[in-house]
Design an enzyme around this catalytic site. Structure first.
Site, PDB file in Angstrom:
ATOM      1  N   LYS A  79      47.391 -59.006 -41.788  1.00  0.00           N
ATOM      2  CA  LYS A  79      48.769 -59.410 -42.086  1.00  0.00           C
ATOM      3  C   LYS A  79      49.306 -60.377 -41.034  1.00  0.00           C
ATOM      4  O   LYS A  79      49.891 -61.417 -41.380  1.00  0.00           O
ATOM      5  CB  LYS A  79      49.651 -58.163 -42.156  1.00  0.00           C
ATOM      6  CG  LYS A  79      51.153 -58.434 -42.140  1.00  0.00           C
ATOM      7  CD  LYS A  79      51.948 -57.162 -42.167  1.00  0.00           C
ATOM      8  CE  LYS A  79      51.814 -56.361 -40.889  1.00  0.00           C
ATOM      9  NZ  LYS A  79      52.438 -57.007 -39.717  1.00  0.00           N
ATOM     10  N   THR A  80      49.132 -60.040 -39.772  1.00  0.00           N
ATOM     11  CA  THR A  80      49.657 -60.890 -38.697  1.00  0.00           C
ATOM     12  C   THR A  80      48.978 -62.251 -38.699  1.00  0.00           C
ATOM     13  O   THR A  80      49.626 -63.281 -38.493  1.00  0.00           O
ATOM     14  CB  THR A  80      49.454 -60.195 -37.335  1.00  0.00           C
ATOM     15  OG1 THR A  80      50.144 -58.944 -37.336  1.00  0.00           O
ATOM     16  CG2 THR A  80      49.988 -61.058 -36.202  1.00  0.00           C
TER      17      THR A  80
ATOM     18  N   ASP B 203      58.578 -59.961 -41.546  1.00  0.00           N
ATOM     19  CA  ASP B 203      57.429 -59.090 -41.300  1.00  0.00           C
ATOM     20  C   ASP B 203      57.831 -57.629 -41.531  1.00  0.00           C
ATOM     21  O   ASP B 203      58.997 -57.265 -41.381  1.00  0.00           O
ATOM     22  CB  ASP B 203      56.957 -59.289 -39.852  1.00  0.00           C
ATOM     23  CG  ASP B 203      55.634 -58.606 -39.565  1.00  0.00           C
ATOM     24  OD1 ASP B 203      54.904 -58.274 -40.518  1.00  0.00           O
ATOM     25  OD2 ASP B 203      55.315 -58.406 -38.369  1.00  0.00           O
ATOM     26  N   GLU B 204      56.868 -56.783 -41.882  1.00  0.00           N
ATOM     27  CA  GLU B 204      57.086 -55.329 -42.072  1.00  0.00           C
ATOM     28  C   GLU B 204      58.286 -55.058 -42.987  1.00  0.00           C
ATOM     29  O   GLU B 204      59.154 -54.245 -42.697  1.00  0.00           O
ATOM     30  CB  GLU B 204      57.297 -54.640 -40.713  1.00  0.00           C
ATOM     31  CG  GLU B 204      56.148 -54.799 -39.734  1.00  0.00           C
ATOM     32  CD  GLU B 204      54.929 -53.948 -40.081  1.00  0.00           C
ATOM     33  OE1 GLU B 204      54.915 -53.344 -41.166  1.00  0.00           O
ATOM     34  OE2 GLU B 204      53.995 -53.896 -39.279  1.00  0.00           O
TER      35      GLU B 204
ATOM     36  N   GLN C  46      52.840 -47.997 -46.704  1.00  0.00           N
ATOM     37  CA  GLN C  46      53.084 -47.614 -45.317  1.00  0.00           C
ATOM     38  C   GLN C  46      54.582 -47.539 -45.015  1.00  0.00           C
ATOM     39  O   GLN C  46      54.990 -47.665 -43.863  1.00  0.00           O
ATOM     40  CB  GLN C  46      52.397 -48.585 -44.363  1.00  0.00           C
ATOM     41  CG  GLN C  46      50.883 -48.596 -44.487  1.00  0.00           C
ATOM     42  CD  GLN C  46      50.212 -49.439 -43.418  1.00  0.00           C
ATOM     43  OE1 GLN C  46      50.222 -49.113 -42.243  1.00  0.00           O
ATOM     44  NE2 GLN C  46      49.630 -50.552 -43.838  1.00  0.00           N
TER      45      GLN C  46
ATOM     46  N   ARG D 281      44.144 -45.270 -39.840  1.00  0.00           N
ATOM     47  CA  ARG D 281      44.091 -45.606 -38.409  1.00  0.00           C
ATOM     48  C   ARG D 281      42.653 -45.564 -37.900  1.00  0.00           C
ATOM     49  O   ARG D 281      42.358 -46.091 -36.823  1.00  0.00           O
ATOM     50  CB  ARG D 281      44.919 -44.626 -37.570  1.00  0.00           C
ATOM     51  CG  ARG D 281      46.412 -44.520 -37.847  1.00  0.00           C
ATOM     52  CD  ARG D 281      47.092 -45.845 -37.898  1.00  0.00           C
ATOM     53  NE  ARG D 281      47.168 -46.315 -39.268  1.00  0.00           N
ATOM     54  CZ  ARG D 281      47.370 -47.591 -39.621  1.00  0.00           C
ATOM     55  NH1 ARG D 281      47.529 -48.517 -38.702  1.00  0.00           N
ATOM     56  NH2 ARG D 281      47.434 -47.947 -40.895  1.00  0.00           N
TER      57      ARG D 281
END
Length: 651
Positions: free
Chosen positions: A33-34, A224-225, A255, A599
């Site tokens: 994503k980043t 973002d997010e 998420q 994770r």
């Protein structure tokens, strides 16, 4: 020129090269994503969009700095004109230029959380309310109420009724304090963090020229997010992007786990409704985890009805299947965790690449104790160490004065919990008690209430009520005593002092269950003292070495580890029973489970006890989490009997 086709996969490339219009990017865990956001900004600048016409909103300044630094590296020049940072940072820049429109001077100050708490306490006093009286919330609790009302756009009275029903009888007074707090902030020319967002939106809504200024300026807005945004943040971004409608939001609905902070799941789910012409992209290629771990994660999240369907696909080759580890009880669960950590470490995995995840902080209590006993260094990401939390130390202090009537520090800590009893008053009370051969008996004398200023009399009377019940308790079993402390008044103290009173009370219930394993109060207090001593002695050494991370799932979001051990995968703990009572609670709890599993890079262990001790009922059977049962079609490696020091590598 950047070779985008070489640097990006096909999914990322489509997002980066898309020209204009509203874009919704569903970015799965570990899907880059980043990287996609960074290259998108670089491509916009490289294609001729002036940096000052781009706004990049993030949730941390660190994330913004990292992305912008990488953009500058990619394009080989500085992009100082670009607005990049947190929502609050962007709000601050806007308000500095236009605060006068809202009745503030441009040199306004920003209150931090401590400043805000102090001002609210002042407002409580100025409103004519005795803030130290019984049954009125402390300033930080009132502040949390006000903040939640602002960020969820909910009436304060509804927040009190829904989240703080034990203060319903003081709701009108709380509302009066909130109104006075708003007035005082204006008089003092100060804003708190919530004001930054609220007033930024007010500027854009109330003043058309200001809205047109910023909506015209920012040709591209990137967020973002997005799944973590609240109503205010989503509305602000809609207003800033209202002219050009080039709004790109990136997030993962699977998420979205922060509703308790005010995050609104509907923002990402209803984006296509607000922007019918939007294009939806999905990043489903996962670079983090093995295919086996992703298969489990994909299966778990499919049971959520409200979501954007996606399937994470692994780039990595075949790995180890996740392991389901039933244990006889919670103590054996802790033993398994500690033993497996040592085995993983001996196998070449550094302690810093291992994490123990859990739903609630108190779930880690036995693991903390077992790791302390074995000398395994660890750090807590979900808060301070369990036995060092204020509410645990408060209740322990009650037990200490029962066990040792000469424990000055414990007496002063307990007395300080009550209204109008500060350090000086507690000193006076202690001098009275210490001057009598039997301090316990002294509490029941008439002189006890007269040994302190008259203002402290209600507080001393309230303490006396609790102590009378506690002192008269037949049992000296620590578990029974903790239960008595809660019911005889400490539960009320929690509600008055802490916005998370319910969570702290759950901690104490588990603390009582844990204490039932000790034969006497003396043994229990001795064990706690030894554990605290070991913790303090090991701190300096731990700071110089790798440490296992113990973390709540909420704190672990966005991070990754080679090996993940998730404990308490049992019904009532994961999902948490209390959370299931909230609207949409089950689906958010399932998203938490999904976040936990994703994770893990190489190894994933899901553990739960088969029995748990409950006071008054003994050992009761425990059911595996519904999220485990939903994976019945997935073949995890598991033993046909509880863990008993078996070597997992031999399975």
């Amino acid at each position: 020129m950047i070779d985008y086709e070489k640097e990006l996969n096909a999914e990322q490339l489509r997002v980066v090269l898309e020209e204009e219009g509203p874009l919704l990017v569903i970015a799965g865990a570990g899907s880059g994503k980043t990287r996609t956001l960074t290259y998108r900004v670089a491509r916009l600048v490289e294609s001729g969009v002036p940096p000052e016409r781009i706004l990049l909103a993030t949730f941390t300044n660190k994330a913004a700095r990292s992305m912008l630094s990488r953009v500058e590296t990619l394009i080989g020049r500085e992009i100082g004109g670009l607005w990049g940072g947190t929502f609050h940072h962007c709000a601050h820049r806007t308000l500095r230029s236009h605060a006068t429109r809202l009745g503030y001077a441009t040199n306004f100050s920003i209150l931090d959380s401590e400043d805000s708490r102090q001002l609210i306490n002042t407002c409580i006093t100025e409103t004519g309310i005795d803030g130290k009286a019984d049954k009125f919330p402390k300033g930080d609790v009132v502040g949390d109420m006000i903040s939640l009302a602002v960020n969820t756009e909910t009436q304060l009275l509804d927040i009190v009724a829904g989240r703080y029903p034990f203060f319903a009888h003081r709701a009108e007074e709380i509302a009066a304090v909130a109104a006075h707090y708003r007035k005082r902030k204006k008089e003092l020319n100060v804003m708190d963090f919530d004001d930054l967002l609220f007033l930024w939106r007010e500027l854009l809504l109330r003043f058309e020229d200001v809205r047109e200024l910023y909506a015209g300026r920012f040709f591209h807005v990137l967020v973002d997010e997005y799944q973590d945004t609240n109503r205010l943040q989503a509305e602000i971004m809609d207003l800033v992007a209202s002219q050009h409608r080039n709004l790109m939001v990136v997030g993962d609905d699977s998420q979205s786990i922060y509703s308790f902070r005010g995050a609104n799941y509907e923002n990402i789910m209803r984006f296509p409704d607000r922007y019918p012409e939007c294009k939806i992209f999905k990043l489903e290629t996962n670079y983090r985890s093995t295919p086996e771990i992703l298969h489990l994660a994909n299966l778990s999240i499919t049971n959520n009805e409200h979501q954007f369907q996606k399937t994470l696909r692994a780039v990595r080759e075949k790995g180890i299947r996740p392991v389901l580890v039933p244990t006889r009880n919670v103590l054996q669960q802790a033993d398994f965790v500690a033993q497996r950590i040592l085995e993983l470490n001996r196998g070449g995995i550094s302690l810093g690449e291992i994490v123990v995840l859990y739903r609630a902080h108190y779930h880690s209590m036995e693991v903390q104790m077992e790791m302390t006993r074995r000398g395994i260094p660890f750090e807590i990401r979900s808060g301070i160490r369990f036995f060092e939390q204020a509410h645990i130390k408060d209740v322990t202090a009650y037990l200490r004065i029962l066990h040792n009537s000469r424990d000055e520090l414990a007496w002063k800590r307990v007395l300080g919990l009550y209204a109008k009893i500060g350090r000086v008053t507690a000193d006076k009370v202690w001098r009275f008690l210490s001057g009598i051969s039997d301090p316990h008996a002294a509490v029941f004398t008439e002189e006890f209430k007269r040994c302190a200023p008259r203002s402290a009399t209600p507080g001393l009377s309230r303490f006396l009520e609790t102590f009378r019940i506690l002192h008269g308790c037949d049992s000296r079993n620590p578990s029974v005593l903790i239960d008595v402390i809660l019911k005889a008044g400490y539960s009320d103290i929690l509600q008055e002092r802490h916005s998370d009173a319910m969570s702290r009370e759950e901690d104490l219930i588990q603390f009582a269950n844990f204490s039932s394993r000790f034969e006497s109060l003396e043994d229990f207090l001795g064990e706690l003292a030894l554990l605290t001593s070991v913790n303090e002695e090991s701190r300096e050494e731990e700071s110089r070495e790798d440490r296992v991370v113990l973390s709540s799932i909420h704190q672990a979001k966005g991070l990754e580890w080679t090996a993940v051990l998730m404990i308490w995968c049992s019904e009532g703990m994961m999902p948490l029973a209390r959370a299931l009572k909230e609207p949409g609670g089950e689906e958010e709890e399932r998203r938490l489970f999904y976040v936990a599993t994703t994770r893990a890079k190489d190894q994933l262990y899901l553990s739960y006890p088969l029995t748990d001790y409950a006071r008054g009922m003994g050992n009761l059977p425990v059911s595996p989490s519904r999220f485990i049962m939903e994976l019945s079609s997935y073949s995890m490696r598991a033993k046909d009997r509880p863990y008993d020091h078996w070597q997992i590598d031999e399975m």
